[in-house]
Design an enzyme around this catalytic site. Structure first.
Site, mmCIF file in Angstrom:
data_model
loop_
_atom_site.group_PDB
_atom_site.id
_atom_site.type_symbol
_atom_site.label_atom_id
_atom_site.label_comp_id
_atom_site.label_asym_id
_atom_site.label_seq_id
_atom_site.Cartn_x
_atom_site.Cartn_y
_atom_site.Cartn_z
ATOM 1 N N GLU A 226 0.892 -1.177 0.000
ATOM 2 C CA GLU A 226 0.000 0.000 0.000
ATOM 3 C C GLU A 226 0.917 1.209 0.000
ATOM 4 O OE1 GLU A 226 -2.913 -0.058 3.139
ATOM 5 O OE2 GLU A 226 -3.112 -2.219 2.958
ATOM 6 N N CYS B 71 -1.210 9.278 3.454
ATOM 7 C CA CYS B 71 -0.997 8.936 2.049
ATOM 8 C C CYS B 71 -2.175 9.410 1.198
ATOM 9 C CB CYS B 71 -0.725 7.457 1.869
ATOM 10 S SG CYS B 71 -2.002 6.445 2.557
#
Ligand code: FDA
Length: 807
Positions: free
Chosen positions: A559, A593
């Protein structure tokens, strides 16, 4: 449409026109249609309008406090009190001279405490004639009945008489959504009858109070008739109030013998939207009297069975939702600030080789445990973490420099991850019998892969650390957990408490956070799978290390980050966009993120938005993470600080600064970076690398450029989050369809994905999938073995032959 509705529900666009339209049968309370302001510039304009109105109208004024302070929040109470109270006093003084009332409107529940604090300060600091100060009280609040005691005592102690406007409450749907979202009990009633009855109970109490004068604001004939009944033969002073454009027929009658005041909004069409939407919802609600025109006795209605609204606990079908923590409750805040974090743990860290040996030796034993056994332990971990939410949050504040709201949200997310993965594993194991023809049994078994390595970042030391750990454990894998060096202390506490709750020490071990040691572990063939969250560059390094290993090819879940864009067209709502972009870009100091890195604005409305953005950024509070008032605290370490500063220097030299949050002469905590936003002349230039800080790139586009921009974003191959702001359905549908990103958000910010509700994870350079908190997440953690048994091979199909359908 807005214009037509405006004509019905708004008295006039200017003060002078409103004065001309006054009907002598009524008295008035004018509202300058102030909606929550996002910056000081707007707040000051609203304040000037209220003051002007008080001077010109010589009638009562209704003031919405969120309109005159851009950060009208409990956590900001010191500033709210010091700046707002003198302003209110100035308006109230004019009202006092005119012998009328300045009413304080009631807003969302989270503002109830702060509104009482403002009222208290106003009454304690200034002395006004009786009934100069008015206060709206919402009967749909479960606390309303007791708030009357507070108001009565306050009036008594300050030797004043307060004018209380009793309303039912205009934000009911928002309150329901907010409570579900925040994991809190409903602060408002969930049955209309309860609101109606609470209104009547409050009315009686008000009528008996010594220091409060009552105004009953309702258009419901049953409520009005009951109050008329209560007030018969009573000499207590009171009046009815109605909204402009509503209840005209009813109050034409009433006004013949009783005083009726009209709440009359005054303002321009561009400021009407929020008020009109509230009226539209109210008039269209099927529980509303105005909509169904039926006089309903709430006491009779109450006897009917009704399906309850899901509260935060029952929101998800198969699991308990995580409980929230109310940071708008002063008592809760004090409790939180006074709760120490538990003593830190000195979890033993062995060499990589030794740790992997312990885990692999134990693997078989752990895989042989039943799912039920593992689930029980992990659910106990979730419960224990939920109980410890305060000290865990404090730990995040202390070591990861999270603000309190972010810390609480992260602990809730972690609890949700654990419960959700347990639920998903149960589903996996339950649904493993496959459809077959007669005479054969087909079953898929989901087996653990073996020792699994979880490599986590520092920005979510609980959620991103524990989520994959629990996914691996629940499916029967032992886990080597590698935390980020910056948040090692947190990781040690997590692992120790999981062991304490029942996860065997040999099933879960912490690994040295050093990068070289981690690389050794990744190369070790005893590791059967890796979950990594972090930068694309590090993910690539890990992928190469795995590729170089001999032996089986193992699963690798990555990820990674993204260059997340917000795309707005000329129809977007500027207030909403500005709030969402500042939150998306600067919350957590941009260290998410999913954070907004680029804002694409259409030329036509860019000027207004940029102006608002500039002023909004001025009201962001910088400070230490343990100060509840702080919106943006320091970045994680010196290395991150330097990297962000390098990009700022580059932008400073080449691009146009929109705004940077000024230090206001204050010394900021070390490693704090004031949020800043720049207009870039070439959007392609800064698209190479994710800069993990409070920094926003803005590009103003011409309508014809949009396709090219969207293609460019897609071709960049980053594909994590995208936010679209537009009021044109076709626009946001087309853009969401076209864009290759993992998560699209429409007319909201793009951070804070919720487990199960918004499965999270990116595409291309932003991740391999499967999405965290999504239904496919567990599959890589297991290997599938399918077993087919021919049940007819030894002498016939007994099931078929004994089937009832044969007869
Ligand atoms: P009615 O009897 O139809 O009641 C509707 C109310 O019931 C809704 O307002 C809603 O709150 C409640 N309700 C609907 N479904 C429910 C459910 N399932 N469970 C529980 N409750 C449910 N509002 C506010 O919040 N702050 C303010 O400052 C003001 N100011 C104001 C001034 C004046 C003069 C008036 C007349 C009204 C206000 N209001 C307000 C608006 C007020 O709160 C309310 O929305 C309307 O007056 C509608 O209430 P009625 O009694 O007229 O209608």
């Amino acid at each position: 449409m807005v214009k037509t509705m405006g004509n019905v529900f708004v008295m006039a666009d200017t003060v002078d026109k409103a004065i001309e339209k006054k009907d002598p049968r009524y008295t008035y309370s004018f509202d300058m249609l102030g909606e929550a302001s996002t910056n000081w510039e707007d707040a000051n304009v609203y304040y000037d309008k209220y003051l002007e109105a008080a001077n010109k109208f010589e009638d009562s004024i209704s003031v919405k406090l969120s309109a005159i302070h851009p950060r009208y929040e409990l956590k900001n109470y010191k500033d709210v009190i010091s700046t707002m109270v003198p302003k209110l006093a100035a308006i109230a003084r004019v009202c006092e001279e005119n012998n009328v009332t300045m009413f304080i409107d009631a807003e969302e529940t989270r503002r109830l405490d702060i509104s009482i604090m403002v009222l208290e300060e106003l009454l304690k600091t200034y002395k006004f004639a009786d009934n100069t100060i008015g206060f709206a009280l919402q009967a749909y609040q479960k606390r309303a009945f007791w708030v009357i005691d507070t108001l009565n005592t306050l009036a008594e102690h300050t030797h004043s008489k307060l004018h209380i406007r009793l309303v039912k409450g205009a934000y009911w749907d928002t309150e329901i959504k907010q409570a579900q979202q925040d994991g809190l009990d409903f602060p408002v009633f969930t049955r209309k009858e309860h609101t109606d009855i609470s209104y009547l109970a409050c009315a009686r109490k008000l009528l008996h109070s010594e220091y409060l004068t009552c105004a009953f604001a309702t258009h419901n004939p049953f409520t009005v008739a009951t109050i008329q009944h209560y007030t018969k033969n009573k000499d207590k002073e009171f009046e009815f109030q109605k909204l402009y454009g509503m209840g005209d027929g009813l109050f034409e009658q009433i006004s013949q013998n009783m005083p009726v005041r009209i709440y009359a909004p005054v303002g321009e069409y561009k400021d009407l939207l929020a008020y009109l939407i509230r009226r539209l919802l109210e008039n269209g609600a099927n529980t509303s009297f105005v909509f169904n025109q039926k006089v309903i006795d709430p006491f009779i209605e109450l006897k009917k069975e009704k399906k309850p609204i899901s509260d935060w606990k029952t929101l998800y079908k198969n699991r308990i939702n995580s409980k929230g923590y109310d940071l708008t409750d002063p008592a809760m805040i004090d409790y939180m600030l006074d709760t120490p974090t538990h003593p830190e743990q000195d979890e033993e860290i062995l060499s990589v080789d030794e740790t992997i040996k312990i885990l692999t030796d134990y693997q078989e034993q752990w895989s042989n445990t039943t799912f039920e056994h593992r689930a029980k332990i992990l659910l106990a971990c979730a419960d224990s973490l939920e109980e410890e939410i305060i000290s865990a949050s404090n730990r995040l504040v202390k070591y990861a420099f999270k603000t309190y709201p972010n810390a609480v949200a992260e602990i809730r997310e972690t609890v949700d991850f654990i419960r959700y993965y347990v639920e998903q594993a149960e589903k996996l194991y339950k649904e493993n019998i496959k459809p077959s023809y007669t005479g054969e049994q087909n079953i898929t078994h989901y087996n653990p892969r073996g020792t699994w390595m979880v490599i986590s970042p520092w920005n979510f030391p609980y959620a991103i650390f524990l989520g994959p750990i629990c996914a691996a454990l629940v499916t029967g894998n032992t886990v080597l957990a590698k935390p980020a060096p910056q948040t090692l202390e947190i990781a040690k506490v997590i692992i120790a408490s999981m062991h304490h709750v029942g996860v065997p020490e040999n099933a879960l071990r912490i690994c040295d956070p050093d990068i070289e040691q981690a690389a050794e572990a990744v190369k070790d063939e005893r590791i059967c799978g890796v979950t990594f969250t972090g930068s694309h560059k590090s993910a690539k390094t890990i992928q190469r290390l795995i590729a170089e290993r001999d032996g089986p090819i193992i699963p690798f879940i990555a990820e990674t980050g993204g260059i997340n864009c917000m795309v707005a067209d000329s129809t977007c709502l500027p207030e909403q966009l500005v709030q969402d972009v500042t939150h998306g870009a600067f919350d957590s100091a941009g260290q998410r993120c999913s954070a907004t890195r680029y804002l694409f604005l259409q030329k036509e409305n860019s000027k207004t938005i940029l102006h608002m953005l500039k002023h909004r950024m001025k009201v962001i509070t910088l400070g230490n993470s343990d100060d509840l008032n702080t919106d943006v605290s320091r970045v994680i370490d010196g290395e991150a600080f330097t990297k962000i500063q390098e990009r700022i220097a580059q932008l400073e030299e080449n691009e146009e600064l929109i705004a940077t949050k000024s230090r206001n002469g204050k010394t900021l905590p070390k490693l704090t970076i004031p949020p800043s936003a720049y207009i870039v002349s070439d959007y392609k230039q800064y698209f190479d690398e994710e800069i993990f800080g409070p920094l926003l790139h803005v590009y103003v586009y011409d309508k014809n450029e949009l396709d090219e921009i969207l293609n460019f974003i897609n071709n960049s191959k980053f594909g994590l989050t995208l936010s679209i702001h537009s009021r044109v359905t076709r626009f946001y549908e087309n853009v969401s369809k076209k864009m290759k990103v993992g998560n699209v958000y429409v007319n909201r910010d793009q951070i804070g994905a919720v487990v199960e509700t918004q499965p999270f994870g990116g595409y291309g350079l932003s991740g391999t999938g499967p999405k965290a908190g999504g239904p496919n997440y567990l599959l890589p953690y297991v290997w599938e073995k399918h077993i087919s048994i021919n049940t007819t091979a030894i002498g016939g199909d007994t099931v078929l032959l004994t089937d009832d359908r044969q007869t």
